[in-house]
Motif scaffolding. Structure first.
Motif, PDB file in Angstrom:
ATOM      1  N   UNK A  21       0.833  -1.202   0.000  1.00 23.51           N
ATOM      2  CA  UNK A  21       0.000   0.000   0.000  1.00 23.51           C
ATOM      3  C   UNK A  21       0.866   1.250   0.000  1.00 23.51           C
ATOM      4  N   UNK A  22       2.023   1.186   0.664  1.00 21.94           N
ATOM      5  CA  UNK A  22       2.937   2.322   0.728  1.00 21.94           C
ATOM      6  C   UNK A  22       4.346   1.803   0.985  1.00 21.94           C
ATOM      7  N   UNK A  23       5.332   2.655   0.716  1.00 23.77           N
ATOM      8  CA  UNK A  23       6.728   2.315   0.946  1.00 23.77           C
ATOM      9  C   UNK A  23       7.452   3.523   1.509  1.00 23.77           C
ATOM     10  N   UNK A  24       8.381   3.295   2.447  1.00 25.36           N
ATOM     11  CA  UNK A  24       9.188   4.380   2.982  1.00 25.36           C
ATOM     12  C   UNK A  24      10.364   4.657   2.048  1.00 25.36           C
ATOM     13  N   UNK A  25      11.042   5.743   2.285  1.00 25.72           N
ATOM     14  CA  UNK A  25      12.117   6.154   1.399  1.00 25.72           C
ATOM     15  C   UNK A  25      13.300   5.199   1.373  1.00 25.72           C
ATOM     16  N   UNK A  26      13.566   4.471   2.467  1.00 26.15           N
ATOM     17  CA  UNK A  26      14.733   3.594   2.544  1.00 26.15           C
ATOM     18  C   UNK A  26      14.406   2.121   2.368  1.00 26.15           C
ATOM     19  N   UNK A  27      13.130   1.782   2.292  1.00 26.95           N
ATOM     20  CA  UNK A  27      12.744   0.366   2.320  1.00 26.95           C
ATOM     21  C   UNK A  27      13.326  -0.426   1.157  1.00 26.95           C
ATOM     22  N   UNK A  28      13.357   0.150  -0.030  1.00 28.09           N
ATOM     23  CA  UNK A  28      13.865  -0.581  -1.195  1.00 28.09           C
ATOM     24  C   UNK A  28      15.352  -0.914  -1.062  1.00 28.09           C
ATOM     25  N   UNK A  29      16.101  -0.037  -0.362  1.00 25.44           N
ATOM     26  CA  UNK A  29      17.534  -0.273  -0.228  1.00 25.44           C
ATOM     27  C   UNK A  29      17.832  -1.478   0.656  1.00 25.44           C
ATOM     28  N   UNK A  30      16.915  -1.800   1.556  1.00 26.69           N
ATOM     29  CA  UNK A  30      17.192  -2.845   2.533  1.00 26.69           C
ATOM     30  C   UNK A  30      16.452  -4.152   2.247  1.00 26.69           C
ATOM     31  N   UNK A  31      15.857  -4.257   1.073  1.00 21.21           N
ATOM     32  CA  UNK A  31      15.312  -5.549   0.665  1.00 21.21           C
ATOM     33  C   UNK A  31      16.464  -6.504   0.332  1.00 21.21           C
ATOM     34  N   UNK A  32      16.186  -7.801   0.346  1.00 18.32           N
ATOM     35  CA  UNK A  32      17.214  -8.773  -0.004  1.00 18.32           C
ATOM     36  C   UNK A  32      17.724  -8.562  -1.416  1.00 18.32           C
ATOM     37  N   UNK A  33      18.924  -9.035  -1.667  1.00 15.27           N
ATOM     38  CA  UNK A  33      19.581  -8.781  -2.963  1.00 15.27           C
ATOM     39  C   UNK A  33      18.765  -9.284  -4.133  1.00 15.27           C
ATOM     40  N   UNK A  34      18.045 -10.379  -3.960  1.00 16.35           N
ATOM     41  CA  UNK A  34      17.277 -10.950  -5.066  1.00 16.35           C
ATOM     42  C   UNK A  34      15.776 -10.981  -4.780  1.00 16.35           C
ATOM     43  N   UNK A  35      15.320 -10.231  -3.767  1.00 15.97           N
ATOM     44  CA  UNK A  35      13.895 -10.264  -3.406  1.00 15.97           C
ATOM     45  C   UNK A  35      13.005  -9.758  -4.533  1.00 15.97           C
ATOM     46  N   UNK A  76       0.719   8.300  -4.056  1.00 17.26           N
ATOM     47  CA  UNK A  76       0.985   8.982  -2.793  1.00 17.26           C
ATOM     48  C   UNK A  76       1.710   8.059  -1.824  1.00 17.26           C
ATOM     49  N   UNK A  77       1.401   6.771  -1.892  1.00 14.50           N
ATOM     50  CA  UNK A  77       2.023   5.817  -0.993  1.00 14.50           C
ATOM     51  C   UNK A  77       3.468   5.522  -1.305  1.00 14.50           C
ATOM     52  N   UNK A  78       3.932   5.917  -2.483  1.00 16.60           N
ATOM     53  CA  UNK A  78       5.308   5.644  -2.869  1.00 16.60           C
ATOM     54  C   UNK A  78       6.085   6.924  -3.137  1.00 16.60           C
ATOM     55  N   UNK A  79       5.512   8.057  -2.739  1.00 17.64           N
ATOM     56  CA  UNK A  79       6.173   9.334  -3.024  1.00 17.64           C
ATOM     57  C   UNK A  79       7.560   9.405  -2.383  1.00 17.64           C
ATOM     58  N   UNK A  80       7.691   8.885  -1.137  1.00 18.70           N
ATOM     59  CA  UNK A  80       8.983   8.937  -0.459  1.00 18.70           C
ATOM     60  C   UNK A  80      10.024   8.042  -1.122  1.00 18.70           C
ATOM     61  N   UNK A  81       9.564   6.983  -1.781  1.00 17.27           N
ATOM     62  CA  UNK A  81      10.488   6.049  -2.418  1.00 17.27           C
ATOM     63  C   UNK A  81      10.611   6.287  -3.915  1.00 17.27           C
ATOM     64  N   UNK A  82      10.125   7.423  -4.411  1.00 18.90           N
ATOM     65  CA  UNK A  82      10.135   7.686  -5.853  1.00 18.90           C
ATOM     66  C   UNK A  82      11.551   7.704  -6.414  1.00 18.90           C
ATOM     67  N   UNK A  83      12.485   8.280  -5.677  1.00 15.04           N
ATOM     68  CA  UNK A  83      13.872   8.346  -6.153  1.00 15.04           C
ATOM     69  C   UNK A  83      14.467   6.953  -6.301  1.00 15.04           C
ATOM     70  N   UNK A  84      14.250   6.119  -5.295  1.00 15.20           N
ATOM     71  CA  UNK A  84      14.779   4.753  -5.355  1.00 15.20           C
ATOM     72  C   UNK A  84      14.121   3.961  -6.479  1.00 15.20           C
ATOM     73  N   UNK A  85      12.841   4.165  -6.693  1.00 15.20           N
ATOM     74  CA  UNK A  85      12.150   3.460  -7.771  1.00 15.20           C
ATOM     75  C   UNK A  85      12.701   3.856  -9.140  1.00 15.20           C
TER      76      UNK A  85
END
Length: 284
Positions: A226-240, A252-261
């Motif tokens: 539903x939403x993601x924080x700004x750092x969450x993508x960086x800390x997922x497993x290497x192949x998740x 709106x739920x991914x606005x904080x993680x837009x840069x990482x996406x």
């Protein structure tokens, strides 16, 4: 290895030899390991917290069941303590005190501890293997299912069949958008998969369109948030996220993680530097 102070050279856990006493291992609802040997009842707590093979710190209770109401002025004999089963000094201290409290020879307590340690090592190894196993293993197709899938892929009217299946999902009049979403979803198998952003006015059916496409994809290859924080993508497993579909409900739920996406879509990977402590040197 130098001798441990206070522990004789003969204080080792027996791993073999004939034993006439019957033993029964079990596990209670709380996940405690239980061992019944003759009139002795063992309970081991906290063994699941030992995620590494270097330690076996547990809480061990042993009690002795007796037929008489009183033994040496007490109704029951028991002893409990927390220690590392791999530590010879702590193990010797435990079996010595337990022997006194229960009125049982040290050799018997030592033999019981050996059985517990062997059982715990087996359980710990199984737990580690389960943790390292793939979280969502890919199911194996039967010969009939594989043949049906190949026939679908080779069908000359494949696009029309996909559009018809999507229409049956309940979304009507969105054939082009549904097909674009479907192609993006199946592109997950490519080295550079496609990405889709669904835009429309409020309550126009964006979620229904996305759900219709996702429902045609294998469940083990879908990751929905539903939403993601700004750092969450960086800390997922290497192949998740490798060859997986990442779906977020609202922009709106991914606005904080837009840069990482954006980096993930363009570069195919994410890297981040963070501070950690070297256990050997203590340096950061």
């Amino acid at each position: 290895m130098p001798p441990v102070p206070g522990v004789s050279d003969s204080e080792t856990l027996p791993f073999g030899g004939p034993v006439s006493e019957s033993e029964t291992f079990s596990e209670n609802a709380q996940g405690d390991l239980l061992l019944a040997v003759a009139d002795r009842r063992w309970r081991v707590r906290g063994w699941k917290k030992n995620l590494g093979p270097e330690q076996m710190r547990v809480n061990v209770q042993v009690r002795r069941e007796v037929a008489e109401e009183h033994v040496m002025g007490r109704e029951a004999a028991y002893y409990v303590d927390s220690f590392d089963l791999y530590a010879a000094k702590a193990r010797y201290s435990y079996l010595k005190q337990a022997s006194i409290e229960l009125g049982v020879p040290e050799e018997i307590i030592k033999r019981d501890l050996g059985k517990l340690l062997l059982k715990l090592e087996g359980l710990q190894e199984a737990s580690i293997q389960a943790a390292l196993a793939p979280k969502n293993p890919t199911p194996t197709l039967s010969a009939e299912d594989e043949l049906a899938a190949l026939n679908l892929l080779r069908a000359p009217n494949l696009i029309e069949r996909i559009e018809a299946d999507l229409t049956r999902c309940g979304v009507v009049g969105e054939s082009y958008n549904l097909l674009a979403g479907y192609l993006a979803a199946v592109s997950r198998k490519l080295d550079q998969p496609l990405a889709v952003l669904i835009q429309s006015s409020s309550a126009a059916g964006k979620s229904s369109l996305m759900d219709a496409v996702l429902n045609l994809m294998p469940e083990e290859e879908r990751i929905q948030y539903s939403a993601m924080t700004g750092q969450s993508l960086f800390y997922l497993g290497e192949t998740d996220l490798q060859h997986k579909i990442l779906a977020i409900a609202e922009e709106e739920g991914v606005r904080q993680a837009a840069y990482a996406l954006k980096l993930l879509q363009s570069d195919g990977e994410l890297t981040i530097a963070s501070t950690g402590k070297d256990e050997a040197t203590g340096n950061l």
